[in-house]
Design a protein around this motif. Structure first.
Motif, PDB file in Angstrom:
ATOM      1  N   ASN A   1     134.501  17.130  38.205  1.00 19.71           N
ATOM      2  CA  ASN A   1     134.171  17.091  39.621  1.00 19.71           C
ATOM      3  C   ASN A   1     135.073  18.025  40.427  1.00 19.71           C
TER       4      ASN A   1
ATOM      5  N   GLU B   1     130.351  16.256  43.089  1.00 17.77           N
ATOM      6  CA  GLU B   1     130.314  15.101  42.194  1.00 17.77           C
ATOM      7  C   GLU B   1     129.284  15.300  41.094  1.00 17.77           C
TER       8      GLU B   1
ATOM      9  N   SER C   1     130.029  10.143  38.329  1.00 17.70           N
ATOM     10  CA  SER C   1     130.686   8.981  38.929  1.00 17.70           C
ATOM     11  C   SER C   1     130.896   7.970  37.809  1.00 17.70           C
TER      12      SER C   1
END
Length: 379
Positions: free
Chosen positions: A41, A47, A50
């Motif tokens: 990231n 992003e 996650s």
């Protein structure tokens, strides 16, 4: 059922990964798997990934080093995940609960990619989710998994990626697996950049094996010795005679003896015995096989002979490997004194009570585990 806050991510480019933490998971394996995602990231400036840490009830889970990790959510929380990674460690047979299996099977029905690090593959195999898949696990768990899950195609590779399953051994091997997966998702340049940021000189691939293979100890100057050892390792249940081994690689019995004495500092028969006894110890501590069955599986014609050899090598008889030490109360230890003696010691009574170090607790627990003292150091 509750729902975790949704991360702002683009479905086409961002992947959500859940890390299921088993009791006594190894922290280094978890960190080796998560840190490449963080760095991906950072280098991408957006992003790409996650992640969530998960436990059965959402309560803290203790790692094998005594440190506790408070997970983000429990398994009852609804999460939209692309991949689930099971993080195992010491004693996966005890750590895996029925609820783990049910949750993992539900994730499989949702067509999520399933993965594991260290001994987390035990949970996936127990759930029936690795049948027919090439699978890697920590080398100390191999013997137990081979006995318990014959349909799983176990490998000694550092990690294995087979269709929608990805499994790795422990330590830093999860980093190699994650860098490989990131490279497939977003290109080799990103994976190389992450490796550079972590000062990770070489990303190992799926062909790299666990432990330090003998060829790396001996180099390439002893091909016949390497071939002989490979034959030994492949024939533990029905040992090959030394004359037969010599014939297989076209050397004399005297040459065979010299090769072992010069390079491994022991006789070939002693080295062969060590391989069989090491395998026996794994089976004794990781499977319910009887001592007679273990002796037979490791090439011993009689149980008394097996017990004698085992005691001479490990210092204890085979039956003592299965003593349950989990019920023994952990007390502060002073060199040269037993806990009971410490309690009766005036000097001990006069000392102020101190909390037990997490390191001492981890060591005390490890002494009753299959992983304890498996690697014998030269004195």
């Amino acid at each position: 059922m509750t729902t975790a806050p949704e991360a702002s991510r683009t479905a086409a480019t961002s992947q959500a990964i859940g890390f299921l933490l088993l009791d006594n998971f190894t922290l280094i394996s978890l960190a080796s798997a998560i840190e490449p995602l963080r760095m991906a990231n950072q280098l991408a400036g957006r992003e790409l990934y996650s992640w969530y840490t998960i436990s059965l009830d959402g309560e803290a889970v203790k790692a094998s080093d005594g440190l506790c990790v408070t997970p983000d959510v429990g398994t009852q929380t609804a999460l939209t995940l692309d991949t689930v990674i099971v993080c195992g460690g010491v004693g996966p047979q005890r750590a895996v609960k029925r609820e783990h299996l049910s949750w993992l099977q539900a994730q499989a029905r949702l067509s999520r990619r399933l993965a594991a690090v260290c001994t987390g593959s035990w949970a996936l195999a127990k759930a029936g989710l690795l049948d027919g898949y090439e699978t890697s696990t920590h080398w100390e768990c191999l013997a137990a998994m081979q006995e318990a899950f014959p349909k799983v195609a176990l490998s000694t590779r550092l990690f294995s990626i087979d269709r929608d399953r990805a499994t790795s051994s422990g330590g830093t091997a999860p980093m190699d697996m994650m860098l490989t997966l990131i490279g497939r998702d977003h290109g080799r340049e990103l994976a190389a950049g992450i490796s550079e940021m972590f000062i990770y000189d070489r990303v190992r691939n799926e062909q790299d094996l666990q432990r330090v293979p003998l060829k790396h100890v001996l180099g390439t100057t002893q091909p016949k010795l390497l071939e002989i050892v490979a034959l030994m390792e492949s024939n533990l249940e029905e040992p090959i005679t030394l004359d037969e081994l010599a014939n297989y690689v076209d050397v004399s019995r005297r040459q065979l003896e010299r090769l072992f004495q010069k390079n491994l500092h022991c006789s070939p028969s002693r080295y062969y015995l060590k391989l069989r006894l090491t395998r026996a110890r794994q089976l004794l501590k990781q499977t319910p096989m009887s001592i007679i069955e273990v002796a037979s599986a490791c090439g011993f014609v009689s149980t008394p002979h097996f017990s004698k050899c085992y005691r001479e090598y490990f210092g204890i008889p085979p039956r003592d490997e299965r003593l349950d030490k989990s019920s023994v109360e952990m007390l502060p230890v002073t060199l040269g004194k037993e806990p009971a003696a410490l309690l009766q010691s005036a000097s001990y009574e006069q000392r102020p009570l101190e909390p037990l170090s997490a390191a001492m607790g981890a060591l005390a627990q490890a002494q009753g585990e299959p992983t304890y003292a498996s690697v014998r150091l030269k004195s």
